[in-house]
Design a protein around this motif. Structure first.
Motif, short mmCIF file in Angstrom:
data_model
loop_
_atom_site.label_atom_id
_atom_site.label_comp_id
_atom_site.label_asym_id
_atom_site.label_seq_id
_atom_site.Cartn_x
_atom_site.Cartn_y
_atom_site.Cartn_z
N PRO A 131 0.63 -1.41 -0.01
CA PRO A 131 -0.39 0.57 0.02
C PRO A 131 0.87 1.31 0.31
N GLU A 132 1.96 1.53 0.00
CA GLU A 132 2.77 2.08 0.63
C GLU A 132 3.84 2.86 -0.37
N VAL A 133 3.32 4.14 -1.07
CA VAL A 133 4.64 4.04 -2.79
C VAL A 133 5.92 3.78 -2.32
N ILE A 148 10.01 -7.45 -8.50
CA ILE A 148 9.29 -6.37 -9.40
C ILE A 148 8.27 -5.76 -8.26
N ASN A 149 7.79 -4.57 -9.36
CA ASN A 149 6.94 -3.94 -8.39
C ASN A 149 5.24 -4.52 -9.21
N ALA A 150 4.10 -4.90 -8.42
CA ALA A 150 2.98 -5.47 -8.46
C ALA A 150 2.05 -4.08 -8.99
N GLY A 151 2.79 -2.71 -7.85
CA GLY A 151 1.14 -1.46 -7.76
C GLY A 151 2.25 -1.48 -6.05
N ASP A 152 2.85 -0.23 -5.65
CA ASP A 152 2.77 0.36 -4.31
C ASP A 152 1.96 1.56 -4.79
N GLY A 153 1.35 1.30 -3.62
CA GLY A 153 0.14 2.41 -3.44
C GLY A 153 -0.60 3.26 -4.57
N VAL A 154 -0.55 4.66 -4.09
CA VAL A 154 -0.93 5.55 -5.60
C VAL A 154 0.07 5.69 -6.61
N GLY A 155 1.33 5.05 -5.65
CA GLY A 155 2.50 5.26 -6.72
C GLY A 155 2.50 4.88 -8.27
N GLU A 156 2.93 3.13 -8.36
CA GLU A 156 3.29 3.39 -9.99
C GLU A 156 2.56 1.18 -10.31
#
Ligand code: ASP
Length: 330
Positions: A131-133, A148-156
């Protein structure tokens, strides 16, 4: 804007650069779309296309046999988590699924750096949703294995943006010269944040349609302006629907609102119906990262321009390509 010179596109979009290009991704993290060039996208899409052919021909094969993926999800997911699992298993690898962090040591207060340093003892690559950017960047700082970033909060949500672009390319046959309209929750929607940034690599025009309190963050508008991307903001779809090649609809991100009254005031602000699609171009695509919670009426599903179910399938091939690349097998 007028001065913007996009990098030259190679004649063949697929596999123009040989092994060297693939080697560039070996052992690398995938954290933000900002790390990709047009050549990278050519390469990724070429590998994704090969993955599609292999899946259609033989379903599952042994490219990543013996490799293990840890799927670490601190936020809910259906598509991202199961498509990474499917991608790894279709490549012959296996998966440690940790989607119920409340049953893991995270619930005992373990830090993200410690959790990833644990998982990398057992796995070769770690997919994280948090949940954190910036959470995946933090994890990558501590991990030796690719993150691998699968979604970081409201980031990317970089892998989503890659699959979105692969969808647009596969459906419309080009990425330059398009008008892309993003609609809905542009403030909290990480998929549109990543997609808008990735589109700076192409000659596109972007329209943003949203309620006033859900406008695209100024920081992103500014970033795109610096790259010379023409952008315009609207509060209704009507003025732009007829000139849109890609209509990218998003869900109002209920879980990100501090004030539930604000959520109530904007939920259901836009609903795509067959009547709205009547005003759209004959050749265009309607996309949505899903889940939808009423933003596209089910009557639109049969419309050939509705690409959101195909979009998920393209995602499988892109994630197969990314796993093969970071594990040095593309
Ligand atoms: N599934 C996408 C995401 O994780 C879109 C959404 O949740 O609305 O960001």
């Amino acid at each position: 804007m007028a001065n913007y010179q996009p990098p030259q596109r190679k004649k063949s979009p697929y596999l123009p650069l040989g092994d060297q290009q693939g080697a560039r991704f070996y052992g690398k993290d995938i954290l933000s779309v900002k790390q990709f060039s047009r050549d990278d996208l050519d390469y990724i899409f070429g590998v994704a296309e090969e993955m599609r052919e292999m899946v259609e021909r033989i379903g599952t094969f042994d490219l990543l046999k013996g490799k293990i993926l840890a799927n670490l999800f601190y936020e809910p997911s259906t598509r991202t988590s199961s498509s990474f699992t499917s991608a790894m298993e279709r490549l012959g690898g296996s998966v440690i699924p940790i989607s119920e962090v409340r049953y893991s040591s995270v619930a005992k207060g373990e830090s993200l750096p410690d959790t990833v340093r644990t998982l990398e003892c057992y796995a070769d690559v770690i997919v994280i949703r948090h949940p954190e950017v910036g959470a995946s960047a933090l994890a990558a700082k501590y991990a030796r294995k690719p993150i691998i970033n699968a979604g970081d909060g409201v980031g990317e949500h970089p892998t989503q943006a890659l699959l979105d672009l692969f969808t647009i390319y596969s459906e419309l046959g080009r990425l330059d010269g398009l008008t892309v309209t993003m609609l809905g929750d542009l403030k909290y929607g990480r998929t549109v944040h990543s997609l808008a940034r990735l589109l700076t690599l192409f000659r596109v025009k972007i329209n943003y349609v949203s309620p006033d309190i859900l406008r695209m963050p100024q920081e992103i508008i500014h970033e795109l302006k610096e790259q010379g991307v023409p952008q315009e903001e609207f509060d209704t779809l009507d003025p732009v629907i007829g000139q849109t090649d890609v209509l990218y609809v998003t869900r109002v991100q209920k879980e990100r609102f501090e004030n539930q009254d604000d959520y109530e005031s904007v939920k259901g602000a836009f609903v795509i119906t067959p009547e709205i699609m009547d005003k759209a171009r004959e050749k265009m695509v309607l996309m949505h990262p899903l889940p939808r919670v009423g933003e596209i009426s089910m009557e639109v599903d049969e419309d050939p321009r509705a690409a959101y179910f195909r979009q998920m399938e393209y995602g499988l091939y892109v994630r197969m390509a990314l796993l093969a690349m970071v594990l040095g097998k593309a």
